[in-house]
Structures are given as structure tokens and as C-alpha cells.
Scaffold this active site. Structure first.
Site, PDB file in Angstrom:
ATOM      1  N   ASN A  93       0.954  -1.244   0.011  1.00 42.21           N
ATOM      2  CA  ASN A  93      -0.205  -0.219  -0.089  1.00 42.21           C
ATOM      3  C   ASN A  93       0.861   1.244  -0.080  1.00 42.21           C
ATOM      4  O   ASN A  93       1.898   1.140  -0.057  1.00 42.21           O
ATOM      5  CB  ASN A  93      -0.955  -0.035   1.365  1.00 42.21           C
ATOM      6  CG  ASN A  93      -0.187  -0.022   2.386  1.00 42.21           C
ATOM      7  OD1 ASN A  93       0.392   0.811   2.524  1.00 42.21           O
ATOM      8  ND2 ASN A  93      -0.237  -1.308   3.321  1.00 42.21           N
ATOM      9  N   LYS A  95       7.624 -17.835 -10.657  1.00 42.66           N
ATOM     10  CA  LYS A  95       6.975 -16.643 -11.248  1.00 42.66           C
ATOM     11  C   LYS A  95       5.699 -17.060 -11.839  1.00 42.66           C
ATOM     12  O   LYS A  95       5.735 -17.913 -12.804  1.00 42.66           O
ATOM     13  CB  LYS A  95       7.989 -15.900 -12.155  1.00 42.66           C
ATOM     14  CG  LYS A  95       7.430 -14.604 -12.658  1.00 42.66           C
ATOM     15  CD  LYS A  95       8.100 -13.890 -13.561  1.00 42.66           C
ATOM     16  CE  LYS A  95       7.490 -12.526 -14.062  1.00 42.66           C
ATOM     17  NZ  LYS A  95       7.985 -12.025 -15.288  1.00 42.66           N
ATOM     18  N   ASP A 119      -4.267  -9.776  13.295  1.00 47.32           N
ATOM     19  CA  ASP A 119      -4.373  -8.375  13.940  1.00 47.32           C
ATOM     20  C   ASP A 119      -3.620  -7.747  14.906  1.00 47.32           C
ATOM     21  O   ASP A 119      -3.783  -8.130  16.120  1.00 47.32           O
ATOM     22  CB  ASP A 119      -5.889  -7.998  14.179  1.00 47.32           C
ATOM     23  CG  ASP A 119      -6.107  -6.569  14.410  1.00 47.32           C
ATOM     24  OD1 ASP A 119      -5.346  -5.835  14.833  1.00 47.32           O
ATOM     25  OD2 ASP A 119      -7.347  -6.066  13.931  1.00 47.32           O
ATOM     26  N   PHE A 154      -3.673   3.510  14.854  1.00 41.77           N
ATOM     27  CA  PHE A 154      -4.135   4.720  13.786  1.00 41.77           C
ATOM     28  C   PHE A 154      -5.149   4.104  12.797  1.00 41.77           C
ATOM     29  O   PHE A 154      -5.107   2.917  12.800  1.00 41.77           O
ATOM     30  CB  PHE A 154      -3.014   4.970  13.111  1.00 41.77           C
ATOM     31  CG  PHE A 154      -2.079   5.966  13.452  1.00 41.77           C
ATOM     32  CD1 PHE A 154      -1.075   5.934  14.385  1.00 41.77           C
ATOM     33  CD2 PHE A 154      -2.085   7.353  12.911  1.00 41.77           C
ATOM     34  CE1 PHE A 154      -0.383   6.648  15.097  1.00 41.77           C
ATOM     35  CE2 PHE A 154      -1.359   8.153  13.363  1.00 41.77           C
ATOM     36  CZ  PHE A 154      -0.437   7.999  14.548  1.00 41.77           C
TER      37      PHE A 154
HETATM   38  O1  PMT Z   1       3.554   5.996   6.672  1.00 43.72           O
HETATM   39  P1  PMT Z   1       2.789   7.279   5.828  1.00 43.72           P
HETATM   40  O2  PMT Z   1       2.965   7.457   4.428  1.00 43.72           O
HETATM   41  O3  PMT Z   1       3.225   8.285   6.872  1.00 43.72           O
HETATM   42  O4  PMT Z   1       1.216   7.296   6.267  1.00 43.72           O
HETATM   43  C1  PMT Z   1       0.823   7.346   7.519  1.00 43.72           C
HETATM   44  C2  PMT Z   1      -0.613   6.418   7.749  1.00 43.72           C
HETATM   45  C3  PMT Z   1      -1.676   6.848   6.780  1.00 43.72           C
HETATM   46  C4  PMT Z   1      -0.303   5.057   6.916  1.00 43.72           C
HETATM   47  C5  PMT Z   1      -0.755   6.334   9.082  1.00 43.72           C
HETATM   48  O5  PMT Z   1      -1.023   7.500   9.822  1.00 43.72           O
HETATM   49  C6  PMT Z   1      -1.924   5.275   9.464  1.00 43.72           C
HETATM   50  O6  PMT Z   1      -3.104   5.594   9.127  1.00 43.72           O
HETATM   51  N1  PMT Z   1      -1.527   3.980   9.917  1.00 43.72           N
HETATM   52  C7  PMT Z   1      -2.443   2.897   9.944  1.00 43.72           C
HETATM   53  C8  PMT Z   1      -3.196   2.423   8.694  1.00 43.72           C
HETATM   54  C9  PMT Z   1      -3.878   1.303   8.579  1.00 43.72           C
HETATM   55  O7  PMT Z   1      -3.701   0.294   8.669  1.00 43.72           O
HETATM   56  O8  PMT Z   1      -5.020   1.557   9.329  1.00 43.72           O
HETATM   57  P2  PMT Z   1      -6.445   0.483   9.358  1.00 43.72           P
HETATM   58  O9  PMT Z   1      -7.538   1.545   9.771  1.00 43.72           O
HETATM   59  O10 PMT Z   1      -6.423  -0.586   8.394  1.00 43.72           O
HETATM   60  O11 PMT Z   1      -5.715  -0.177  10.796  1.00 43.72           O
HETATM   61  C10 PMT Z   1      -6.186   0.152  12.125  1.00 43.72           C
HETATM   62  C11 PMT Z   1      -5.116  -0.266  13.187  1.00 43.72           C
HETATM   63  O12 PMT Z   1      -4.857  -1.579  13.486  1.00 43.72           O
HETATM   64  C12 PMT Z   1      -3.707   0.298  12.785  1.00 43.72           C
HETATM   65  O13 PMT Z   1      -3.051   0.931  13.932  1.00 43.72           O
HETATM   66  C13 PMT Z   1      -2.821  -0.830  12.077  1.00 43.72           C
HETATM   67  O14 PMT Z   1      -1.424  -0.424  12.410  1.00 43.72           O
HETATM   68  C14 PMT Z   1      -3.650  -1.895  13.054  1.00 43.72           C
HETATM   69  N2  PMT Z   1      -3.224  -3.160  12.350  1.00 43.72           N
HETATM   70  C15 PMT Z   1      -4.149  -3.428  10.994  1.00 43.72           C
HETATM   71  C16 PMT Z   1      -4.343  -4.705  10.439  1.00 43.72           C
HETATM   72  C17 PMT Z   1      -3.745  -5.584  11.088  1.00 43.72           C
HETATM   73  N3  PMT Z   1      -3.425  -6.784  10.438  1.00 43.72           N
HETATM   74  N4  PMT Z   1      -2.775  -5.597  12.346  1.00 43.72           N
HETATM   75  C18 PMT Z   1      -2.780  -4.261  12.793  1.00 43.72           C
HETATM   76  O15 PMT Z   1      -2.000  -4.029  13.597  1.00 43.72           O
END
Ligand code: PMT
Length: 400
Positions: A208, A287, A304, A321
Site C-alpha cells: 500500500n 513466477k 491483527d 491509527f
Molecule cells: O506512512 P505514511 O505515508 O506516513 O502514512 C501514515 C499512515 C496513513 C499509514 C498512518 O497515519 C496510518 O493511518 N496508519 C494505519 C493504517 C492502517 O492500517 O489503518 P487501519 O485502519 O487499516 O488499521 C487500524 C489499526 O490496526 C492500525 O493501527 C494498524 O497498524 C493496525 N492493524 C491493522 C491490520 C492488521 N492486520 N494489524 C494491525 O495491527
């Protein structure tokens, strides 16, 4: 006092007001600079009679005025780890007590969340005057830190309290301030940053747009406050912040294993990484050839990480986040509850100039009880402000 970097990277706004002691401020700047601090100076109009911008710049300060574009006072207020006013005249103290906002220094003082320190300097009778006493009491109540004044011979020929504390003692007071308050000394923080990469075959995979900027800024801000930081990073082009331990990973599964390897040493966890929710069920050893007209790939769920960390016993203080399109608050609030975390930082990823890959971010801070919206700001400043929020909420630390 030895010239050692006891204030590494500390951002100090030095306000200088119009007292004779202002002539000592180049020495103050020199000492701060020698200890690794970054100093921006705001000179009041009357201070310019006692010290020149050139002398301050020559010893390492950046002299700031409000003639630049934009909201200089806000920029300065957010930049500061502390605002120090030395010398602080009786007039300045009365204006601070009254909440004046009629020049760059007082507006920055009102707009900052950083600690405010003052080194008063004035005639002994002025210092003891009931008006000054009342102003000082009010300011102390508002957590303004007083450094001095010292006692001794004064420029006016009198002797008593009102001399500005010597520059080396002011520096020592700032060092104590951070040692006592600003610090996350002894706190172990784990931060995830960047994108994960989920391989499909030796040539291709799914990832991503995360660059890691937000997570790296957070790791740096936590380390600045004395935390011992492990940064679990997906592939990125960024240089590791100084003093931070890096664990480089590629996939979500590797990120999860790296985080869990720290489970016994984790007081704070910040999940800023954009972790892939799914990965291809099968990673092909060779591949994939272009034979079929259409291609179907089966994905399976990734662990997660954030929810798993929040479910640890006892859990660390856990910050996530939420990267959302559409209704930011309600989706992020629901995500906070679902994952069982302390604090959710919601950022839109469908807005111009913020979010993925940008230098700026605009966030909502969501805890169990409320939502606070912050204006868009550089990620480094969002990170520093967020660390202040973490410090406020951690039971074992006091606010800086
Ligand atoms: O890296 P940059 O270019 O500076 O951009 C910053 C950002 C936009 C990536 C950052 O600010 C941000 O939003 N990070 C979290 C992105 C994300 O995966 O969001 P989510 O809503 O899908 O996940 C929620 C939370 O669960 C996040 O804290 C994520 O790290 C966590 N997660 C998600 C999926 C997973 N399988 N395991 C996790 O721990």
C-alpha cells in the site's frame, strides 16, 4: 558544567524581553547550543536595545519575527519543546498573567502546550511589589516554571532579589525540567511503521501507499522524550531515527512476530503501520506465467497485531491509527472499541495534502470518552503532540 549534549534536539524558543540582563543571552544561547538544543529566539522591541539579532545568530540561534508568511506564532508554539523567557521583565510577567496576545512572544506563549519557563530580572522593589507577587502566584498556579531570580548587586545600584539567574544555571534548570518531567525515561515503546508487503510470487506482491513517515516521526518523538524505542518497520526509504532500535520486516506475519518478540518489554505500543489485512493464500515458488485471461487469487486474513497487543495481560498503553475514507470519526471510534485500545488516532486518506506519503497529517484523537480534532500539521509535530498526550495518559509519568 561540561559541554555535553544533555539537551539533544530539544527545541527551545527563547523569548528575550527588555532588561539589561539581555546582554547575557548570547552566552545562554551558546550554552544551549553546545548541549545539543535547537534555539529559536524572539526579541521584544525593547530587548533590541540590549542585544542584537546578529549576536544571537552568531552563536547558533535562529532569530524569528512575525514578518514571515503564515501563522508564525502557531508554528513556533508547535515547534517548541519549551519556551524560555530570559530575562523576563515585570511588564512581561504582568502581560503573561493577563493572557496578553499582542506580539509574537505572548501569542506563542498562549498557543503552546509546551512548558513555559521564565527567568525574571528586575529591580528588587519591583520584584517584591504586590502586583508582581500576584502575577507570579497566578503564573505559578498555571504551571509556569520560575528560574530565579537570583539575589545580589543590581544594575540599578541596589542589592537584593531580582538579578537574572546566570545562564549556566538557567541551562541546568532546563536539564532538570526534562529529567523530572518531560521524560519517558525507563519507558519501553514499540512502534510499527510503513507498509507491509505480501508476496504472491518471487516477482510480485501486494502493498500500500504508506511511506513510514508517520511512524518514524512517532518513534523519534518518543525517543526524544527518553523512551527506549523499538521501531518495527516495513520496507521504506527512510533513515532510522537516531537512538531507535530498528527491526526490519516485510510481511504482516513478520511484523506480528517482531512485535510479539517484544511483548515482555513493551510499556507503550503504537501501531502506525499500514498492515495488510489479507495476504495471498499461497506464495508461489516460481513466477506466475501469463497464460489465463483472468486470474483469481485467494486471500486469507492476516493476524491483527494491534488487537493482539491490546489483549496482552497486562496490556501496554496501546495506540492505533485508523486510516479511513468517508465518515472518519464514527468508523475510527468503532475500530477503537473493536480492537480494545486506549487511543485511536484517526486520519483521513481521501483528503488533499494529508495522510499517506504526505509530510502533513490531520488527525482526530479518539479515546473512550471523547474526540478531539487537531488541525493539519507536519507529521513531526503531530507525533510530538501525540507523545505529549501519551505522557499525560500514562499513569507513571507526569506531563512535560
Ligand atoms: O506512512 P505514511 O505515508 O506516513 O502514512 C501514515 C499512515 C496513513 C499509514 C498512518 O497515519 C496510518 O493511518 N496508519 C494505519 C493504517 C492502517 O492500517 O489503518 P487501519 O485502519 O487499516 O488499521 C487500524 C489499526 O490496526 C492500525 O493501527 C494498524 O497498524 C493496525 N492493524 C491493522 C491490520 C492488521 N492486520 N494489524 C494491525 O495491527
Amino acid at each position: 558544567m561540561q559541554d555535553m549534549p544533555s539537551l539533544p534536539g530539544r527545541r527551545i524558543v527563547l523569548g528575550i524581553t527588555g532588561g539589561i540582563a539581555a546582554y547575557k543571552t548570547p552566552e545562554l544561547v551558546r550554552l544551549l547550543h553546545a548541549r545539543g538544543a535547537l534555539v529559536r529566539v524572539v526579541l521584544s522591541h525593547s530587548a533590541r536595545q540590549f542585544v542584537t539579532a546578529g549576536a544571537l545568530a552568531a552563536v547558533g540561534a535562529q532569530v524569528v519575527d512575525d514578518r514571515g508568511p503564515g501563522m508564525v506564532h502557531i508554528e513556533l508554539a508547535r515547534w517548541a519543546d519549551a519556551i524560555l523567557i530570559a530575562p523576563a521583565t515585570a511588564h512581561l510577567l504582568s502581560r503573561l498573567a493577563a493572557g496578553a496576545a499582542d506580539d509574537l512572544l505572548t501569542t506563542a506563549c498562549l498557543a503552546t502546550e509546551a512548558p513555559l519557563c521564565v527567568a525574571p530580572a528586575m529591580n528588587r522593589v519591583m520584584w517584591r511589589h504586590a502586583a508582581t507577587r500576584a502575577n507570579c502566584a497566578l503564573l505559578a498556579e498555571r504551571a509556569v516554571v520560575f528560574i530565579g531570580p537570583a539575589e545580589g548587586p543590581q544594575a540599578c545600584g541596589e542589592d537584593g532579589p531580582g538579578r537574572m539567574t546566570e545562564p549556566c544555571e538557567i541551562v541546568a534548570a532546563l536539564e532538570r525540567l526534562w529529567a523530572a518531567h518531560g521524560s519517558l525515561q525507563g519507558v519501553r515503546a514499540v512502534v510499527t511503521a510503513g507498509a507491509t508487503y505480501e508476496a504472491l510470487d518471487p516477482a510480485r506482491g501486494f502493498t500500500n501507499r504508506s511511506t513510514g513517515k508517520m511512524g518514524y516521526a512517532l518513534a523519534a518523538a518518543l525517543a526524544d522524550q527518553g523512551a527506549s524505542v523499538t521501531l518495527v518497520s516495513g520496507p521504506t526509504a527512510l533513515a532510522p531515527p537516531p537512538g531507535v532500535r530498528i527491526m526490519a520486516v516485510t510481511s504482516a506475519a513478520q511484523m506480528r512476530d517482531a512485535v510479539m518478540a517484544c511483548r515482555e518489554e513493551m510499556d507503550v505500543f503504537v501501531g502506525a503501520a499500514a498492515v495488510a489485512d489479507y495476504r495471498p493464500q499461497t506464495v508461489l515458488a516460481r513466477k506466475l506465467k501469463k497464460t489465463a485471461d483472468a486470474l483469481t487469487i485467494t486471500f486469507v486474513r492476516n493476524p491483527d497485531i494491534l488487537a493482539e497487543v491490546a489483549a496482552l495481560t497486562p496490556p501496554p498503553f496501546t495506540v492505533g491509527f485508523a486510516a479511513e475514507t468517508g465518515d472518519l470519526e464514527s468508523q475510527a471510534r468503532a475500530k477503537r472499541a473493536r480492537k480494545g485500545i486506549d487511543l485511536m488516532v484517526a486520519n483521513p486518506i481521501d483528503e488533499e495534502g494529508v495522510g499517506f506519503a504526505h509530510d502533513d497529517n490531520r488527525v482526530l484523537l479518539i479515546d473512550k470518552d471523547r474526540t478531539v480534532a487537531w488541525a493539519a500539521a507536519p507529521k513531526t509535530e503531530v507525533a510530538r503532540a501525540l507523545v505529549r498526550e501519551i505522557i499525560k495518559r500514562l499513569p507513571r509519568t507526569a506531563p512535560p
